[in-house]
Write an enzyme that holds these catalytic residues in place. Sequence first.
Site, short mmCIF file in Angstrom:
data_model
loop_
_atom_site.label_atom_id
_atom_site.label_comp_id
_atom_site.label_asym_id
_atom_site.label_seq_id
_atom_site.Cartn_x
_atom_site.Cartn_y
_atom_site.Cartn_z
N SER A 17 4.42 2.58 7.89
CA SER A 17 4.04 1.62 7.03
C SER A 17 5.39 1.03 6.31
O SER A 17 5.92 1.96 5.96
CB SER A 17 3.11 1.90 6.26
OG SER A 17 1.62 1.80 6.86
N ASP B 289 -0.22 -7.66 1.62
CA ASP B 289 0.41 -6.30 1.59
C ASP B 289 2.05 -6.16 1.78
O ASP B 289 2.59 -5.92 2.81
CB ASP B 289 -0.04 -5.32 2.88
CG ASP B 289 -0.04 -4.03 2.72
OD1 ASP B 289 0.38 -3.53 1.50
OD2 ASP B 289 -0.36 -3.40 3.58
N HIS C 114 0.79 -1.37 -0.01
CA HIS C 114 0.10 -0.06 0.02
C HIS C 114 0.82 1.10 -0.02
O HIS C 114 0.42 2.50 -0.23
CB HIS C 114 -1.03 -0.04 1.07
CG HIS C 114 -0.46 0.15 2.60
ND1 HIS C 114 0.16 -0.86 3.47
CD2 HIS C 114 -0.07 1.42 3.04
CE1 HIS C 114 0.35 -0.34 4.58
NE2 HIS C 114 0.33 0.94 4.27
#
EC number: 3.4.21.-
Length: 262
Positions: free
Chosen positions: A208, A112, A67
């Site tokens: 992230s 992911d 992402h």
Amino acid sequence: MVLIRVLANLLILQLSYAQKSSELVIGGDECNINEHRFLVALYDYWSQSFLCGGTLINEEWVLTAKHCDRTHILIYVGVHDRSVQFDKEQRRFPKEKYFFDCSNNFTKWDKDIMLIRLNKPVSYSEHIAPLSLPSSPPIVGSVCRAMGWGQTTSPQETLPDVPHCANINLLDYEVCRTAHPQFRLPATSRTLCAGVLEGGIDTCNRDSGGPLICNGQFQGIVFWGPDPCAQPDKPGLYTKVFDHLDWIQSIIAGEKTVNCPP
């Protein structure tokens, strides 16, 4: 130092959950400059805005979260203080990007992950070195190290110039299923559950893509967590690196047929 997950309302795989694309470590402390030689910073090329962290796994490859992908990305290695002007030798571009498309025994929560081949190899130095892929699976109960340039406060957004590090606990996956019933997490998953159940310490937005290191091994990639970050009894999810090893290694080896894990 809460690694604030990219809670920018990024909807991944049609799931309405907050991702840590730019999370910071909440409840942590500034990382020692020699502690994160493998940590890279991803920026959007056009806006020059900081996006995510990533992990250098050898001189030519970086592992991060899917992402975090953008059409045009800049990757900086050997970074500590983001307010200091980067040297052009620290800058790389993606030469190739790979996304995990294996379907056998993998749910949409397990994918992911993004593997990036750099446009040219990096030279190892005092502040640049890779983090090896894990040789064994993680053990529930381990104390793990998380790090990143993500938010250090939540819900207010405070982004630090230097990466923050914090220790969090590797929990049984069922703890995350119980903590987040609204997301109907699958009964089994290739993701890791980690956090501090007392609250106050967490990864957060802009963390992230960064690493989760357990017992010295690169076991997880910062993926998803609640908003606000660092809530009691609300641990986060991390992509499990060990379960993607076959896929990673087959791509790096240049094999024409990518190996999907069993």
